[in-house]
Design an enzyme around this catalytic site. Structure first.
Site, short mmCIF file in Angstrom:
data_model
loop_
_atom_site.label_atom_id
_atom_site.label_comp_id
_atom_site.label_asym_id
_atom_site.label_seq_id
_atom_site.Cartn_x
_atom_site.Cartn_y
_atom_site.Cartn_z
N TYR A 40 -15.64 -0.35 8.24
CA TYR A 40 -14.20 -0.11 8.44
C TYR A 40 -13.81 -0.37 9.89
O TYR A 40 -12.83 -1.07 10.18
CB TYR A 40 -13.91 1.34 8.04
CG TYR A 40 -12.49 1.80 8.23
CD1 TYR A 40 -11.45 1.26 7.49
CD2 TYR A 40 -12.19 2.82 9.13
CE1 TYR A 40 -10.15 1.71 7.64
CE2 TYR A 40 -10.90 3.29 9.29
CZ TYR A 40 -9.88 2.73 8.54
OH TYR A 40 -8.59 3.18 8.70
N LYS A 54 -11.27 -3.16 11.46
CA LYS A 54 -10.09 -2.80 12.25
C LYS A 54 -10.14 -3.45 13.64
O LYS A 54 -9.12 -3.90 14.15
CB LYS A 54 -9.97 -1.27 12.38
CG LYS A 54 -9.53 -0.59 11.08
CD LYS A 54 -8.12 -1.00 10.68
CE LYS A 54 -7.63 -0.35 9.40
NZ LYS A 54 -6.32 -0.85 8.95
N GLN A 91 -2.03 7.33 0.99
CA GLN A 91 -1.69 8.59 1.66
C GLN A 91 -0.51 8.43 2.62
O GLN A 91 0.47 9.17 2.55
CB GLN A 91 -2.91 9.11 2.43
CG GLN A 91 -2.68 10.50 3.04
CD GLN A 91 -3.53 10.76 4.28
OE1 GLN A 91 -4.16 9.85 4.82
NE2 GLN A 91 -3.55 11.99 4.73
N ASP A 101 2.31 -1.74 -4.39
CA ASP A 101 0.91 -1.31 -4.37
C ASP A 101 0.23 -1.98 -5.55
O ASP A 101 0.89 -2.43 -6.48
CB ASP A 101 0.81 0.22 -4.49
CG ASP A 101 -0.50 0.76 -3.92
OD1 ASP A 101 -0.48 1.35 -2.84
OD2 ASP A 101 -1.56 0.57 -4.58
N ILE A 102 -1.10 -1.99 -5.51
CA ILE A 102 -1.83 -2.54 -6.65
C ILE A 102 -1.84 -1.50 -7.78
O ILE A 102 -2.02 -1.82 -8.94
CB ILE A 102 -3.25 -2.98 -6.22
CG1 ILE A 102 -3.82 -3.99 -7.18
CG2 ILE A 102 -4.18 -1.78 -6.01
CD1 ILE A 102 -4.82 -4.92 -6.55
N ARG A 103 -1.60 -0.21 -7.38
CA ARG A 103 -1.50 0.88 -8.35
C ARG A 103 -0.03 1.16 -8.63
O ARG A 103 0.83 0.88 -7.81
CB ARG A 103 -2.10 2.18 -7.78
CG ARG A 103 -3.56 2.11 -7.50
CD ARG A 103 -3.97 3.29 -6.62
NE ARG A 103 -3.65 3.03 -5.23
CZ ARG A 103 -3.87 3.90 -4.24
NH1 ARG A 103 -4.37 5.09 -4.49
NH2 ARG A 103 -3.59 3.60 -3.00
N GLY A 150 0.83 -1.21 0.00
CA GLY A 150 0.00 0.00 0.00
C GLY A 150 0.86 1.25 0.00
O GLY A 150 0.51 2.28 0.58
N ILE A 192 -5.20 11.55 9.62
CA ILE A 192 -3.83 11.96 9.33
C ILE A 192 -3.84 13.06 8.26
O ILE A 192 -4.46 12.90 7.21
CB ILE A 192 -2.97 10.77 8.84
CG1 ILE A 192 -3.08 9.58 9.81
CG2 ILE A 192 -1.53 11.20 8.64
CD1 ILE A 192 -2.49 9.80 11.17
N1 SER Z 1 -8.94 8.53 8.51
C1 SER Z 1 -9.72 7.34 8.61
C2 SER Z 1 -11.04 7.52 7.99
O1 SER Z 1 -11.54 8.61 8.02
C3 SER Z 1 -9.89 6.95 10.05
O2 SER Z 1 -8.94 5.98 10.35
O3 SER Z 1 -11.59 6.59 7.51
#
Ligand code: SER
Length: 320
Positions: A143, A147, A13, A35-37, A9, A173
Site C-alpha cells: 500500500y 501511494k 469509508q 463505486d464498483i459496489r 469510491g 481516519i
Molecule cells: N488507514 C490506512 C490504513 O490503515 C492508512 O492510510 O491502511
C-alpha cells in the site's frame, strides 16, 4: 459556474461522508457518486449514482461526458492490511485508477483532481516523531509503495502537463457513520463500535502502538479546503502531510472508559502490528497549515465524546 464533481469510491469509508458533504455544498445533482459496489440508500436517494470501476478509463470518461464533470475525487483504493494479502491486485487498483484519472485530466476533460495519499508512504527508516514533510521515505508495505509512486506521478503530471492534482497524506481516519475496511488503523474505529455494543474490545495492535489519527469531519473539511484553495497557494504537488491527533490503543481505551467505565480492552497483536511499527507516531503538517491555513478541530477528548454520544443514540434507535 458551479463545479460538477465525480467521486470514485463513494461507497468507501471516506467516500460516503465526503460525497454527502460535497452534495450539501455544491447541490445534490452536481455531485455524482460512483463505486464498483452499490451505494447506500441515503446516497442513492440524495443524488446521481453510477456503478463504475475506477480503473476503467473509458467507463469513467463516459460518466464524465454524461454529466459534464469538472472535478474528480478518486477515493477508490485497497488499504494496507488487505494489500499485503493481495499485492498484485492492490497495485493494479491503486495505480491504474490514478493513471486513468491523471490521463483524463491531462487530456483536459476535467479541471481538477483529488487523490489521497497516506502516512503509509513513510517506513521504518523515517523519523518516527513529528515526521517532516520532506524526509526519508522507504515504505515497507505494498500500500505504501503504491501511494509513494502515486505521489510522484501526481507531481510529474503537474510539472509536465499542468494537471491540477491535489493530495493529502491521510492519517488513520476515525468515523462512526461508516466503517473502514482492510486498514491497519481500523482498530480505532472498531473499538468504538465494540465498546458501545459489547463493552469490550480485543485489539489487534499492542497497547503502546502510537499512530497519527484524525476525526472524519476534520478529514473531510481538509480535503474540501485543499480543493478550494487558490492554485498559487498549493506549493506541494506530491502530497501534503496532514495531522490532528496521535494516540495508542491504551490511551484511547482510557478516554473511552470516561464514558463507559466498565469498558475492557485486551491485546492480541497480529500481522498488522508490523505494519503499524513501520509508520510514524506523529506528523508535522506545518506546510499545510502555512500554505492553505489548515486547522483541525477535534482532539482525542472531543472526538471520543462525539463518537460515543452518536453511537449510543444510534443503538437506542435500533432497539426502539
Ligand atoms: N488507514 C490506512 C490504513 O490503515 C492508512 O492510510 O491502511
Amino acid at each position: 459556474m458551479s463545479e460538477v464533481i465525480l467521486v470514485l469510491g463513494a461507497s468507501g469509508q471516506i467516500g460516503r461522508e465526503l460525497t454527502l458533504k460535497l452534495r450539501n455544498l455544491y447541490g445534490n445533482k452536481n455531485v455524482i457518486a460512483s463505486d464498483i459496489r452499490e451505494g447506500s440508500k441515503e446516497m442513492i436517494a440524495s443524488g446521481p449514482f453510477e456503478i463504475l470501476d475506477a480503473t476503467d478509463k473509458v467507463a469513467i470518461l463516459t460518466v464524465i461526458n454524461k454529466y459534464k464533470v469538472s472535478q474528480v475525487y478518486l477515493l477508490a483504493a485497497m488499504l494496507s492490511a488487505t494489500a499485503e494479502k493481495y499485492p498484485q491486485k492492490a497495485w493494479s487498483l491503486n495505480m491504474n485508477s490514478l493513471m486513468a484519472v491523471l490521463d483524463i485530466a491531462k487530456e483536459k476533460y476535467i479541471k481538477q483532481v483529488y487523490w489521497p495519499s497516506s502516512i503509509a508512504v513513510f517506513g521504518p527508516t523515517t523519523p518516527k516523531k513529528n515526521t517532516p514533510q520532506h524526509t526519508v521515505m522507504e515504505p515497507s508495505t505494498v500500500y505504501g509503495i503504491s501511494k509513494l509512486a502515486g505521489e510522484f506521478w501526481c507531481n510529474y503530471y503537474h510539472e509536465k502537463f499542468g494537471v491540477d492534482v491535489r493530495s493529502l497524506r491521510y492519517p488513520g481516519i476515525i468515523s462512526w457513520k461508516s466503517k473502514p475496511g482492510g486498514g491497519t488503523t481500523d482498530y480505532a474505529v472498531d473499538i468504538f463500535f465494540s465498546a458501545t455494543e459489547k463493552g469490550s474490545y480485543e485489539c489487534f495492535l499492542s497497547e503502546n502502538t502510537r499512530l497519527p489519527m484524525m476525526y472524519m469531519s476534520d478529514a473531510v473539511n481538509a480535503t474540501i479546503q485543499l480543493m478550494k484553495a487558490k492554485k498559487e497557494d498549493i506549493k506541494i504537488r506530491t502530497s501534503y502531510n496532514l495531522s490532528a491527533i496521535s494516540f495508542s490503543p491504551k490511551e484511547i481505551a482510557t478516554e473511552i472508559k470516561k464514558h463507559i467505565p466498565d469498558f475492557k480492552i485486551t491485546y492480541q497483536p497480529d500481522f498488522r502490528q508490523e505494519i503499524a511499527n513501520s509508520w510514524p507516531q506523529s506528523i508535522n503538517d506545518s506546510e499545510a497549515r502555512k500554505d492553505w491555513n489548515w486547522q483541525h478541530k477535534f482532539n482525542l477528548t472531543l472526538m471520543t465524546e462525539e463518537i460515543i454520544k452518536n453511537l449510543k443514540n444510534k443503538l437506542q434507535k435500533e432497539h426502539l
